[in-house]
Design an enzyme around this catalytic site. Structure first.
Site, mmCIF file in Angstrom:
data_model
loop_
_atom_site.group_PDB
_atom_site.id
_atom_site.type_symbol
_atom_site.label_atom_id
_atom_site.label_comp_id
_atom_site.label_asym_id
_atom_site.label_seq_id
_atom_site.Cartn_x
_atom_site.Cartn_y
_atom_site.Cartn_z
ATOM 1 N N GLU A 9 -4.717 2.113 -4.310
ATOM 2 C CA GLU A 9 -3.424 2.506 -4.095
ATOM 3 C C GLU A 9 -2.836 1.048 -3.469
ATOM 4 O O GLU A 9 -1.940 1.283 -2.748
ATOM 5 C CB GLU A 9 -2.793 3.585 -3.411
ATOM 6 N N ASP A 33 0.960 -1.187 -0.108
ATOM 7 C CA ASP A 33 -0.056 -0.064 0.112
ATOM 8 C C ASP A 33 1.080 1.198 0.062
ATOM 9 O O ASP A 33 1.727 1.416 0.842
ATOM 10 C CB ASP A 33 -0.831 0.143 1.368
ATOM 11 N N ASP A 52 -2.635 8.977 -10.164
ATOM 12 C CA ASP A 52 -2.857 8.103 -11.147
ATOM 13 C C ASP A 52 -1.295 7.680 -11.868
ATOM 14 O O ASP A 52 -1.188 6.471 -11.863
ATOM 15 C CB ASP A 52 -3.528 8.370 -12.446
ATOM 16 N N HIS A 84 -4.889 14.710 -8.663
ATOM 17 C CA HIS A 84 -5.351 13.252 -8.960
ATOM 18 C C HIS A 84 -4.692 12.840 -9.955
ATOM 19 O O HIS A 84 -4.377 11.356 -10.078
ATOM 20 C CB HIS A 84 -6.860 13.408 -9.143
ATOM 21 N N ASN A 113 -2.025 12.886 -3.603
ATOM 22 C CA ASN A 113 -3.226 13.650 -4.539
ATOM 23 C C ASN A 113 -3.452 14.920 -4.157
ATOM 24 O O ASN A 113 -3.814 15.653 -4.921
ATOM 25 C CB ASN A 113 -4.481 12.783 -4.257
HETATM 26 N N1 LIG Z 1 -5.344 9.290 -7.931
HETATM 27 C C1 LIG Z 1 -5.632 8.368 -7.439
HETATM 28 N N2 LIG Z 1 -6.105 8.257 -6.218
HETATM 29 C C2 LIG Z 1 -6.837 7.376 -5.715
HETATM 30 C C3 LIG Z 1 -7.105 6.126 -6.700
HETATM 31 N N3 LIG Z 1 -7.917 5.100 -5.861
HETATM 32 C C4 LIG Z 1 -7.884 5.642 -4.680
HETATM 33 N N4 LIG Z 1 -7.354 6.765 -4.647
HETATM 34 C C5 LIG Z 1 -7.044 7.874 -3.249
HETATM 35 O O1 LIG Z 1 -6.289 7.177 -2.366
HETATM 36 C C6 LIG Z 1 -6.478 7.840 -1.109
HETATM 37 C C7 LIG Z 1 -6.228 6.706 0.021
HETATM 38 O O2 LIG Z 1 -6.204 7.140 1.207
HETATM 39 P P1 LIG Z 1 -6.123 6.497 2.586
HETATM 40 O O3 LIG Z 1 -6.775 5.201 2.513
HETATM 41 O O4 LIG Z 1 -6.296 7.599 3.536
HETATM 42 O O5 LIG Z 1 -4.496 5.947 2.496
HETATM 43 P P2 LIG Z 1 -3.320 6.806 2.717
HETATM 44 O O6 LIG Z 1 -3.325 8.481 2.437
HETATM 45 O O7 LIG Z 1 -2.430 6.142 1.683
HETATM 46 O O8 LIG Z 1 -2.772 6.431 3.929
HETATM 47 P P3 LIG Z 1 -1.971 5.139 4.614
HETATM 48 O O9 LIG Z 1 -2.206 4.206 3.738
HETATM 49 O O10 LIG Z 1 -2.397 5.183 6.108
HETATM 50 O O11 LIG Z 1 -0.486 5.498 4.570
HETATM 51 C C8 LIG Z 1 -7.784 8.173 -1.037
HETATM 52 O O12 LIG Z 1 -7.613 9.555 -1.032
HETATM 53 C C9 LIG Z 1 -8.343 7.770 -2.522
HETATM 54 O O13 LIG Z 1 -9.105 8.971 -3.179
HETATM 55 C C10 LIG Z 1 -6.813 6.140 -8.007
HETATM 56 O O14 LIG Z 1 -6.977 5.467 -8.676
HETATM 57 N N5 LIG Z 1 -6.148 7.405 -8.383
#
Ligand SMILES: Nc1nc2c(ncn2[C@@H]2O[C@H](COP(=O)(O)OP(=O)(O)OP(=O)(O)O)[C@@H](O)[C@H]2O)c(=O)[nH]1
Length: 256
Positions: free
Chosen positions: A177, A134, A151, A147, A142
């Site tokens: 992610e 992860d 990606d 965004h 982001n």
């Molecule tokens: N650009 C982009 N962002 C995505 C995609 N799928 C999910 N996200 C974003 O990934 C972010 C995941 O955030 P969190 O689950 O809080 O995790 P994190 O910020 O990585 O924090 P930790 O995992 O705790 O380190 C969210 O803001 C989602 O909107 C995608 O396909 N593209």
């Protein structure tokens, strides 16, 4: 008088007709038999081609079509066209299958593809390691870079995972992610080394100026005789959670 003449004429004609019918009966039978044989001869290649169309998924279907003797023009044309049609259909189905099983952004397996791959590994009684990954604080990437750049980072990590895996490995984008890498074999030391290589290479990545892309990784092992695969996926998730909780940018390995 006239009536008697007509009756007598018709009577003799009736006899004549019966004798003609009687005499030509063998010829009629031969003619009907010939028509039946000819019809069978004409329909035979069509019948075989129709059968092959029904079992078009058979691995030897092209060989079987080749063996059909198509002695007249139309059947020969049909025989020529059938393999083309079948291979087009096969291609379309394969394409659809791969679309259903693939994540369009990274080209890695999606959850559907992963499910099929795990089923195949289980059926083959193949032990494997699960590396759950992860991206750390991805929300910050982001928020800071937008965004679209987020990606790009996901795509780049997809490439990195692919470049670090062998052909027999199964790489999957399991969520936004989040990624999974399944490594079929039983060398636990090698799995840890692969996970660490992924982590350090991700940290060295610069995607269009974005630095500090770090990964947290969790590893667990599946052994077909001892484990239920669902439990091992949960264990890999738990290991990933511990890596996050332990400060991120690290690998944690857990055993059942
Ligand atoms: N650009 C982009 N962002 C995505 C995609 N799928 C999910 N996200 C974003 O990934 C972010 C995941 O955030 P969190 O689950 O809080 O995790 P994190 O910020 O990585 O924090 P930790 O995992 O705790 O380190 C969210 O803001 C989602 O909107 C995608 O396909 N593209």
């Amino acid at each position: 008088m006239t009536i008697r003449i007509t009756y007598n004429t018709l009577l003799s004609l009736k006899g004549l007709m019966l004798s003609v019918l009687y005499k030509t009966a063998p010829l009629t039978r031969v003619t009907l038999l010939s028509i039946w044989l000819l019809c069978r001869l004409i329909s035979k290649p069509l019948w075989h081609l129709a059968q092959r169309a029904n079992d078009r998924d058979h691995p030897l279907v092209f060989e079987k079509i080749k063996r059909i003797s198509s002695w007249y023009f139309e059947a020969a044309q049909l025989k020529k066209a059938m393999p083309v049609g079948i291979s087009l259909l096969h291609k379309k189905i394969t394409h659809l299958k791969s679309e259903v099983q693939t994540d369009p952004m990274t080209g890695l397996y999606n959850r559907c593809g992963l499910k099929l791959a795990v089923a195949a590994l289980r059926e083959a009684q193949q032990p494997f390691a699960i590396i759950a990954m992860d991206i750390d604080h991805f929300i910050k990437i982001n928020d800071t870079w937008g965004h679209d750049m987020g990606d790009e980072v996901i795509k780049r990590l997809g490439q990195l995972i692919q470049s670090c895996s062998r052909e027999s490995d199964i790489s999957c984008r399991s969520g936004g992610e989040e990624f999974l890498l399944l490594l079929p074999a039983a060398d636990r030391v090698a799995f840890l080394a692969i996970a660490e290589r992924l982590r350090t290479q991700a940290a060295a990545e610069h995607v269009s100026g974005i630095k500090d892309i770090t990964l947290s990784l969790g590893i667990a092992f599946y052994h077909p005789r001892q484990d239920k695969s669902e439990n091992v996926f949960k264990l890999a998730d738990k290991a990933l959670y511990l890596a996050k909780y332990g400060g991120r940018n690290r690998t944690v390995m857990l055993e059942q």
